[in-house]
Design a protein around this motif. Sequence first.
Motif, short mmCIF file in Angstrom:
data_model
loop_
_atom_site.label_atom_id
_atom_site.label_comp_id
_atom_site.label_asym_id
_atom_site.label_seq_id
_atom_site.Cartn_x
_atom_site.Cartn_y
_atom_site.Cartn_z
N LEU A 1 0.83 -1.21 0.00
CA LEU A 1 0.00 0.00 0.00
C LEU A 1 0.86 1.25 0.00
O LEU A 1 0.60 2.21 -0.74
CB LEU A 1 -0.92 0.01 1.22
CG LEU A 1 -2.12 -0.94 1.21
CD1 LEU A 1 -2.85 -0.88 2.54
CD2 LEU A 1 -3.08 -0.60 0.06
N LEU A 2 1.90 1.26 0.83
CA LEU A 2 2.77 2.44 0.90
C LEU A 2 3.57 2.60 -0.39
O LEU A 2 3.67 3.71 -0.93
CB LEU A 2 3.70 2.34 2.10
CG LEU A 2 4.58 3.56 2.36
CD1 LEU A 2 3.75 4.83 2.50
CD2 LEU A 2 5.45 3.36 3.59
N HIS A 3 4.11 1.53 -0.88
CA HIS A 3 4.91 1.58 -2.10
C HIS A 3 4.10 2.01 -3.31
O HIS A 3 4.52 2.89 -4.07
CB HIS A 3 5.53 0.19 -2.35
CG HIS A 3 6.23 0.05 -3.66
ND1 HIS A 3 6.13 -1.07 -4.45
CD2 HIS A 3 7.03 0.90 -4.34
CE1 HIS A 3 6.84 -0.92 -5.55
NE2 HIS A 3 7.40 0.27 -5.51
N MET A 4 2.93 1.41 -3.49
CA MET A 4 2.14 1.65 -4.70
C MET A 4 1.15 2.81 -4.58
O MET A 4 0.85 3.47 -5.57
CB MET A 4 1.36 0.38 -5.06
CG MET A 4 2.24 -0.79 -5.45
SD MET A 4 3.08 -0.55 -7.03
CE MET A 4 1.68 -0.60 -8.17
N TYR A 5 0.63 3.04 -3.37
CA TYR A 5 -0.47 4.00 -3.22
C TYR A 5 -0.15 5.18 -2.31
O TYR A 5 -0.89 6.16 -2.29
CB TYR A 5 -1.72 3.28 -2.69
CG TYR A 5 -2.16 2.14 -3.56
CD1 TYR A 5 -2.94 2.36 -4.70
CD2 TYR A 5 -1.78 0.82 -3.29
CE1 TYR A 5 -3.34 1.32 -5.50
CE2 TYR A 5 -2.18 -0.23 -4.10
CZ TYR A 5 -2.96 0.03 -5.21
OH TYR A 5 -3.35 -1.01 -6.01
N GLY A 6 0.92 5.08 -1.52
CA GLY A 6 1.33 6.20 -0.70
C GLY A 6 0.61 6.31 0.63
O GLY A 6 0.65 7.35 1.28
N PHE A 7 -0.06 5.24 1.09
CA PHE A 7 -0.72 5.27 2.40
C PHE A 7 -0.64 3.88 3.02
O PHE A 7 -0.21 2.92 2.39
CB PHE A 7 -2.18 5.73 2.28
CG PHE A 7 -3.11 4.71 1.67
CD1 PHE A 7 -3.82 3.83 2.47
CD2 PHE A 7 -3.27 4.62 0.29
CE1 PHE A 7 -4.67 2.87 1.91
CE2 PHE A 7 -4.11 3.67 -0.27
CZ PHE A 7 -4.81 2.79 0.54
#
Length: 454
Positions: free
Chosen positions: A266-272
């Motif tokens: 989620l952090l890598h691909m979506y920023g959250f």
Amino acid sequence: MATEPKRFKVDDGSEVLQDFLQWCDAVGVLLNKKVYVSKEETVADYGMLAKDNIAEGEVLFTIPRSALLHQGTTKVSSVLRKESSSLESSSGWVPLLLALLYEYTSSQSHWKPYLSLWSDFSKLDHPMFWSKEERDRQLRGTGIPEAVDMDLSNIHQEYTEIVLPFMVRHPDLWNPETHTLELYTHLVAFVMAYSFQEPKEEDDEEDKKASSPPLMVPMADMLNHVSNHNANLEFTPDSLRMVSVRGINKGEEVFNTYGQVANWQLLHMYGFTESYLSNSNDTADIPVSCLYKAAKQEAQCDSEQELVEERWEVLCQMMEENGTMVFSKHGCLTDSELHTALKVLCLSKEELSEFKDNEGWEEDHGEDDDSQAFSIEALSKLEVSWKRLIHEAARLTLMSYGDGETEETLVERDRELMEDEAAFDRLSSRQKRALQVRFGQKMILYRLMELTNS
């Protein structure tokens, strides 16, 4: 059954959002009167809320395929189609990104009301926009710094070797001074965070490994994600429909799902990120090389060390040397790979010789049914030699998050931050997200160590 759609309504007075909703109305997007788009009371900048109670199976909105933005619907579709062979890349995203470069900077773009929702991409805060020092410090051990380094290298190569030469050949449509590497990188993050992919038919035999090109789906990308979602996007030949998968109460936010996604993804691909407690799909990876290192540590003499090297050589012929074993809160998600690795790394000298002579397992020593052997409930019941390897591999992986601290210290330090509300509130948004990723992974690894401690 969907209620009668009506014209869009927005409650916060945002002119940009109102323009977008009017555009949706004009292009045939149908919105259920029980929901509305808002910037208030949502978990992120935009979101969708229930205006009334919604039953399971209701269609929340319908988007005609003509309203989707991709390389086939853009104004520059003909030139992209004509020269498609020169736009092939490992990502497969170049045609869409060129379309977005053009549409995003065109004042006459049909998609302007949609793309204006992201006026400067300032809301995108993927780790690729953090400094390398910040990534390496906050996300060490999580796998994200390495993934971002690869992303940035691929983006630069793709832009300089494919996109830039293409734009130079078409100066009437693209200008490298406007369509810069920086803008291209932001659009990559935009596609990462907001695009959708057409699901493949289960019986589609045509290159099953190739993924469908991404699509930008106005309205659907306004919904936020949680693992415990209450709506799901369905694809039909004529349209895309967001459908409730359970009852939604009045005032509740409507959440889509991006799939079974761990916090690091989620952090890598979506920023959250989600809270590590609420993300039921969180995972931690153990490199197969850590199993090899654990086996080396078990060896007591030179002959045993040589035997481990032989086993490792055989294992590397069966699986990738840089492969990983993926563990969730419920157990191992890569059962067959872990089973193979443990079986090979624990072969006796005679068994290894027999394995080599037969070029694999004897028929009566084939792969066992271990689909449940690596569940959380079953890990403690594994044979001791397997438990020792898993335990030490998990410990070695956990130690990669720090600089020589004990595994207990690495876990407790983050646990204190998570449980101290005042201390947690003092963290920046990036620090909070990094902490959710780190601690979620550490807890999976630490639990794995506890279950395999022999």
